[in-house]
Structures are given as structure tokens and as C-alpha cells.
Design an enzyme around this catalytic site. Structure first.
Site, PDB file in Angstrom:
ATOM      1  CG  ASP A   1     -36.870 -18.257 -37.821  1.00 53.75           C
ATOM      2  OD1 ASP A   1     -37.409 -18.257 -36.709  1.00 53.75           O
ATOM      3  OD2 ASP A   1     -36.561 -17.216 -38.421  1.00 53.75           O
TER       4      ASP A   1
ATOM      5  CD  GLU B   1     -42.147 -20.363 -34.301  1.00 51.90           C
ATOM      6  OE1 GLU B   1     -42.950 -19.463 -34.571  1.00 51.90           O
ATOM      7  OE2 GLU B   1     -41.115 -20.191 -33.615  1.00 51.90           O
TER       8      GLU B   1
ATOM      9  CG  ASP C   1     -39.189 -20.296 -30.891  1.00 54.20           C
ATOM     10  OD1 ASP C   1     -38.742 -20.141 -32.040  1.00 54.20           O
ATOM     11  OD2 ASP C   1     -40.103 -19.599 -30.418  1.00 54.20           O
TER      12      ASP C   1
ATOM     13  CB  ILE D   1     -34.974 -17.515 -34.453  1.00 56.73           C
ATOM     14  CG1 ILE D   1     -33.608 -17.927 -34.994  1.00 56.73           C
ATOM     15  CG2 ILE D   1     -34.983 -16.018 -34.132  1.00 56.73           C
ATOM     16  CD1 ILE D   1     -33.139 -17.100 -36.189  1.00 56.73           C
ATOM     17  CG  ASP D   2     -38.897 -16.962 -28.345  1.00 59.69           C
ATOM     18  OD1 ASP D   2     -39.961 -16.850 -28.980  1.00 59.69           O
ATOM     19  OD2 ASP D   2     -38.783 -16.655 -27.146  1.00 59.69           O
TER      20      ASP D   2
ATOM     21  CB  THR E   1     -38.778 -14.018 -35.957  1.00 61.16           C
ATOM     22  OG1 THR E   1     -38.722 -15.414 -35.649  1.00 61.16           O
ATOM     23  CG2 THR E   1     -38.320 -13.818 -37.398  1.00 61.16           C
TER      24      THR E   1
ATOM     25  CB  SER F   1     -36.692 -13.739 -27.513  1.00 62.90           C
ATOM     26  OG  SER F   1     -35.630 -13.321 -26.684  1.00 62.90           O
TER      27      SER F   1
ATOM     28  CE  LYS G   1     -40.875 -11.170 -22.863  1.00 65.26           C
ATOM     29  NZ  LYS G   1     -40.422 -11.369 -24.257  1.00 65.26           N
TER      30      LYS G   1
ATOM     31  NE  ARG H   1     -46.609 -15.132 -24.956  1.00 65.99           N
ATOM     32  CZ  ARG H   1     -45.829 -15.107 -26.019  1.00 65.99           C
ATOM     33  NH1 ARG H   1     -44.664 -14.486 -25.958  1.00 65.99           N
ATOM     34  NH2 ARG H   1     -46.178 -15.699 -27.142  1.00 65.99           N
TER      35      ARG H   1
ATOM     36  CG  ASP I   1     -43.625 -18.937 -28.275  1.00 63.06           C
ATOM     37  OD1 ASP I   1     -42.562 -18.764 -28.888  1.00 63.06           O
ATOM     38  OD2 ASP I   1     -44.744 -18.890 -28.815  1.00 63.06           O
TER      39      ASP I   1
END
Length: 429
Positions: A148, A171, A225, A227-228, A230, A342, A345, A359, A371
């Protein structure tokens, strides 16, 4: 009638690019022709060149290259099928750059380049993170890894160098890293190598990470982001690097680098407002793996009311699965949900590999724009729809968070499915 307005697109399959050894020469020659001869001359030159190289494929393939290139010149703007990157030296996004204005074209190029770099970097770190010892706990009890921090420093430092007047929202913050000397030293070593020495001290590293505090300034703001997903990253599963661009608070560009999607070599999704959504493979270059790029669109599988029971649900770990199940039951859908971490999708929805994302927030969770910003552009440009739980558009102009009133996000392939999903959700309240 769908709540979201989208542009219909002709669907096409992925088109294989010509041999790597020929591509650079072809791309350079055509671009030189464009510059020196104008569109008409370049078209003649390209047609002749395509038939000269018929030896590496069939005559029909050569004619195909010519028609695709004429489309690139703007002679066939009504056609919206899959585009081959034969004239673009195998660089993702090159074929749509000429249709973009002078502010978005270089930003698309930079975004794709730096997300690809970050994808390679994080993929190289994933096995070590899975093994343990390269992560930390944040104040909100979520996990942050060396990946990240390293990806954020790399991406933001590169973008700031090229677009110093742009704003940044991301982030991570260096505060948690400063308090852990061993982790800080490890991240510095990684970023110094990845940046070819451009980030070479702890001070420079922390300053690069903290570019995220710049916020929205001027016309353009990057939303990252690093690393979306994690959790997926730590488990050796799906994750992505998500980079969006806001123009005065409205998403206009999105890039998702997904190192573990589609194959072990990954997949890239990208879109620019008004220029469609695209997918390219591989994200991670590999010997013997041909580059492919295509325009993508959402599936029509469940867009008509009578087909809604066939909808494929995509869901992640942070949604309220019990409510998701009740909504799915209310829709009459019997398919097994596909669960993955993440914004991958969003890419899969845009590519027609799923139909609905629910979501639904738990408790008092506040949604962050990093996100969703990149994924929202890609879904909408692919013909899909994304709203909050009340069917309202998402507002990305409020800073790092979406509105407090957002308690759920629904993304779909559109048609009758989106309003049906909203109705099903409200019937549970």
C-alpha cells in the site's frame, strides 16, 4: 426505463495484435505518416503497409487492420466495435488518445503507465506479504502493507512530477509508517528501487505518500486506492490499483490495474468519459503472451425484467451479506454470488462477467471516494449504472468521503435490473 443513461455499443471479441517484432515499426511508421502526410495520405500509406505485411497473416486480417486504422483516422466514426492496437505500438489506450482533448490524453497515458508500474511492483511483493511480517494495523483496525505504502508513493510522486498543479486524494498517510522504523526502511528500499532513485530518503518517501493530503485543488484531482482489497492482497487473491481522475469533482477517467484477474498475468480496465470502457491483457508483460485490447460493455443477460432471475451477483467482504441474500431472493435470482475483493468487481461488471453489485454498508461505515471513483467511470462508460441505495448519483465532490447519507451502493448492467434491485432493497426496510 433505466435510471442511468448509457450509450449502446456494438459488442466484439478480443482481437489479437500482430507479432511483437513488427509492432514497433508499424506504429512508428503510421504515426510518422500521420504527422507528415495528414489523414488522407496516412490512410493510403497505412493501407499499403497493411497489405505489404500480409505475409504474417491472412489477406482478410490485413484488410481488417486497414479498416481499423481508417476508423482510428475518423473515417468510420459510426462503428463502435472492438479496436485492434495494430497502429499503436502495443500501448494500452493509444487508440483513443487522439479522440481526447489535450488535457485528458496525457493524463490517460500517465495513469495507465503508472498503474501498470504499481501493478508490477505490488505483484512482486505479494508473496512476501502473504508470508507475513510486512504489514501494520491502522487506527481503524484495518491492515496496511508495504505494498500500500510503496504503491502510493510511486504513483503520486510520478503524477505530481508530470502534473504539479493537480490535486490528490488517496487512502494512506505516512504517520503510521513513521512510527515503525523497520517497516519504513523496507518501504524506502522498495520505492527507491522502483523509482530509479527519484525517491531516495525517508523524508522524500513520506512526502510522496502525504501528497494525498493536498486534496482537491484546481480543475483536476487524482483519486487513488494504492491497493484496493488489502485482504485479498494479503491472502494471495484478488486486489487492484484503482486510480480515478475528477474534473471539478466529477469522475472523468478511471484505471484499474488487476494483477491477479483474468490470468496470472493480470488485466487492465480503463475508461474516459465519452470514449467508452476498455480492457487490456496482460497487465504484466510475459514472454509469449500476446497483447489484446478491446472495448467492453455490460451484459444484457439480466437487463430485461423476465431475465432478472439469471442475474449474476458480484459481492465483496465488506457488504452486509445477509441483506444481499434477501435482496437476491426478492429479485428471484438463484445464481450463486461471485465473491471477490476490490474494484475488480467493477471491471468484471463492465466486461459483462456479472450483472449486479450490492455494497450495503454495515453500521455507521462511511464510504470513501477512492473505493469507487475509478470503477464508476468504467461501469458507466460500459453502459452500466451506479447509484446510492436511493437511486441517486454518487457525489465525488465532497472530499475524501461520499455523502453521509450513502448507506449502500448499487451498480448494475442497467435496463430493468437496476430499478428492480432498488425496489427489492426498499421492500426489506
Amino acid at each position: 426505463m433505466s435510471l442511468c443513461t448509457s450509450t449502446s455499443m456494438h459488442r466484439g471479441g478480443l482481437r489479437l495484435m500482430p507479432a511483437q517484432r513488427f509492432g514497433s515499426a508499424l506504429g512508428a511508421s503510421i504515426r510518422s505518416s500521420l504527422d507528415g502526410q495528414g489523414k488522407s495520405g496516412a490512410g493510403v500509406f497505412a493501407r499499403a503497409l497493411c497489405f505489404v505485411v500480409v505475409g504474417i497473416g491472412s489477406a482478410s486480417r490485413a484488410r481488417s487492420w486497414c479498416s481499423i486504422y481508417e476508423h482510428h483516422l475518423g473515417r468510420n466514426r459510426g462503428s463502435r466495435g472492438t479496436r485492434c492496437a495494430a497502429a499503436a505500438s502495443f500501448r494500452p489506450g493509444a487508440l483513443i488518445e487522439d479522440s481526447l482533448d489535450t488535457s485528458l490524453a496525457p493524463r490517460l497515458r500517465a495513469a495507465i503507465s503508472v498503474v501498470t508500474e504499481a501493478g508490477k511492483l505490488t505483484k512482486s511483493l505479494q508473496a512476501r506479504v502473504v508470508a507475513g511480517g510486512l504489514d501494520a494495523q491502522k487506527e481503524d483496525d484495518s491492515v496496511v502493507t508495504v505494498g500500500d505504502f510503496a504503491a502510493q508513493a510511486l504513483v503520486l510522486s510520478r503524477l505530481a512530477l508530470e502534473f504539479p498543479d493537480d490535486g490528490f486524494i488517496a487512502e494512506e498517510a505516512s504517520e503510521g509508517l513513521r512510527s515503525q522504523p523497520e517497516l519504513l526502511a523496507e518501504v524506502l528500499k522498495i520505492v527507491t528501487s522502483a523509482s530509479d532513485g527519484a525517491v531516495a530518503s525517508e523524508q522524500e518517501l513520506c512526502a510522496a505518500i502525504d501528497l494525498a493530503a493536498k486534496g482537491s485543488v484546481g480543475q483536476f484531482t487524482w483519486v487513488l486506492d494504492p491497493i484496493d482489497g488489502t485482504r485479498g492482497f494479503k491472502n494471495g487473491e484478488q486486489y487492484c490499483i484503482g486510480l480515478g481522475l475528477l474534473d471539478r469533482g466529477s469522475p472523468v477517467l478511471g484505471v484499474l490495474g488487476c494483477p491477479n484477474d483474468h490470468s496470472e498475468h493480470g488485466r487492465l480496465f480503463f475508461a474516459v468519459r465519452g470514449a467508452g470502457a476498455h480492457a487490456a491483457t496482460p497487465l504484466l508483460a510475459a514472454e509469449g503472451v500476446d497483447f489484446k485490447e478491446s472495448r467492453i460493455q455490460v451484459s444484457s443477460r439480466a437487463s430485461a425484467s423476465e431475465n432478472i432471475p439469471h442475474a449474476i451477483l458480484l459481492e465483496g467482504p465488506f457488504t452486509d451479506h445477509a441483506r444481499n441474500n434477501r435482496v437476491q431472493k426478492a429479485l428471484g435470482s438463484t445464481t450463486t454470488p461471485l465473491r471477490l475483493d476490490s474494484m475488480v468487481k467493477y471491471g468484471r461488471l463492465a466486461a459483462g462477467e456479472g450483472d449486479l453489485i450490492l455494497r450495503l454498508c454495515k453500521g455507521g461505515y462511511r464510504e470513501h471516494i477512492w473505493d469507487h471513483a475509478a470503477g464508476a467511470v468504467i461501469v458507466e462508460e460500459a453502459g452500466g449504472c451506479i447509484t446510492d441505495q436511493n437511486g441517486k448519483p454518487l457525489d465525488f465532490s465532497l472530499g475524501k468521503d461520499l455523502s453521509e447519507g450513502v448507506r449502500g451502493i448499487i451498480a448494475s448492467s442497467g435496463g430493468d435490473l437496476h430499478p428492480a434491485a432498488l425496489e427489492a432493497l426498499h421492500s426489506l426496510d
